[in-house]
Design a protein around this motif. Structure first.
Motif, PDB file in Angstrom:
ATOM      1  N   THR A   1       5.937   3.029  -0.828  1.00  9.43           N
ATOM      2  CA  THR A   1       5.493   2.103   0.201  1.00  9.43           C
ATOM      3  C   THR A   1       6.603   1.974   1.247  1.00  9.43           C
ATOM      4  N   ASP A   2       6.215   1.602   2.439  1.00  8.28           N
ATOM      5  CA  ASP A   2       7.164   1.458   3.550  1.00  8.28           C
ATOM      6  C   ASP A   2       7.266  -0.019   3.905  1.00  8.28           C
TER       7      ASP A   2
ATOM      8  N   ILE B   1       9.878   3.177  -3.927  1.00  4.52           N
ATOM      9  CA  ILE B   1       8.991   3.827  -4.894  1.00  4.52           C
ATOM     10  C   ILE B   1       8.284   2.734  -5.692  1.00  4.52           C
ATOM     11  N   ILE B   2       6.948   2.784  -5.657  1.00  5.21           N
ATOM     12  CA  ILE B   2       6.188   1.771  -6.390  1.00  5.21           C
ATOM     13  C   ILE B   2       5.665   2.285  -7.734  1.00  5.21           C
ATOM     14  N   HIS B   3       5.658   3.623  -7.892  1.00  6.82           N
ATOM     15  CA  HIS B   3       5.229   4.203  -9.168  1.00  6.82           C
ATOM     16  C   HIS B   3       5.713   5.644  -9.227  1.00  6.82           C
ATOM     17  N   LYS B   4       6.128   6.070 -10.429  1.00 12.59           N
ATOM     18  CA  LYS B   4       6.543   7.451 -10.676  1.00 12.59           C
ATOM     19  C   LYS B   4       5.864   7.946 -11.937  1.00 12.59           C
TER      20      LYS B   4
ATOM     21  N   GLY C   1       0.819  -1.217   0.000  1.00 11.17           N
ATOM     22  CA  GLY C   1       0.000   0.000   0.000  1.00 11.17           C
ATOM     23  C   GLY C   1       0.851   1.264   0.000  1.00 11.17           C
ATOM     24  N   ILE C   2       0.240   2.362  -0.381  1.00  4.00           N
ATOM     25  CA  ILE C   2       0.937   3.647  -0.483  1.00  4.00           C
ATOM     26  C   ILE C   2       1.053   4.279   0.904  1.00  4.00           C
ATOM     27  N   SER C   3       2.280   4.527   1.336  1.00  2.00           N
ATOM     28  CA  SER C   3       2.548   5.178   2.620  1.00  2.00           C
ATOM     29  C   SER C   3       2.775   6.671   2.468  1.00  2.00           C
TER      30      SER C   3
END
Length: 124
Positions: free
Chosen positions: A101-102, A109-112, A86-88
């Motif tokens: 994400t943490d 980084i999961i998406h840029k 999940g996005i932190s």
């Protein structure tokens, strides 16, 4: 939008200028939801800066979007951390967005995407 103010920052160092606002958000976000939220925050902040008559008297030109920095730290409604993947953290800086994400205090980084790419995706 339920963003909770958490801090601010900035720099006037030439070439590294930025004005930042940092928020907490207590609900998990998808990438699409995070994109919409961080773009809303960045555009609202820029509009408010450039609409302020007192600030405009002090600067030679309007603030550019490239100077805006927004960070949104996300948590679950019970204040617990968002579990990977999940996005932190959602970051907007220098016209770029990052979704992080943490994983055990190791940020990944999961998406840029660029601001322009994000705007195109919001139009769909």
């Amino acid at each position: 939008k339920n963003l909770v103010p958490a801090g601010e920052g900035g720099s006037i160092v030439e070439g590294d200028e930025f004005i930042g606002l940092y928020f907490q958000y207590f609900n998990p976000l998808t990438i699409d939801e995070a994109r919409e939220l961080v773009i809303y925050a960045a555009e609202t902040f820029l509009h408010n800066l450039n609409s302020n008559e007192k600030l405009n008297e002090l600067i030679a030109q309007p603030y550019p979007m490239s100077w805006i920095e927004i960070k949104i730290f996300t948590y679950n409604p019970d204040y617990s951390d968002i579990a990977p993947p999940g996005i932190s953290i959602v970051k907007f800086r220098r016209n770029n967005l990052e979704y992080v994400t943490d994983e055990n205090k190791k940020f990944k980084i999961i998406h840029k995407e660029t601001y322009e790419e994000a705007l195109e995706k919001l139009k769909k």
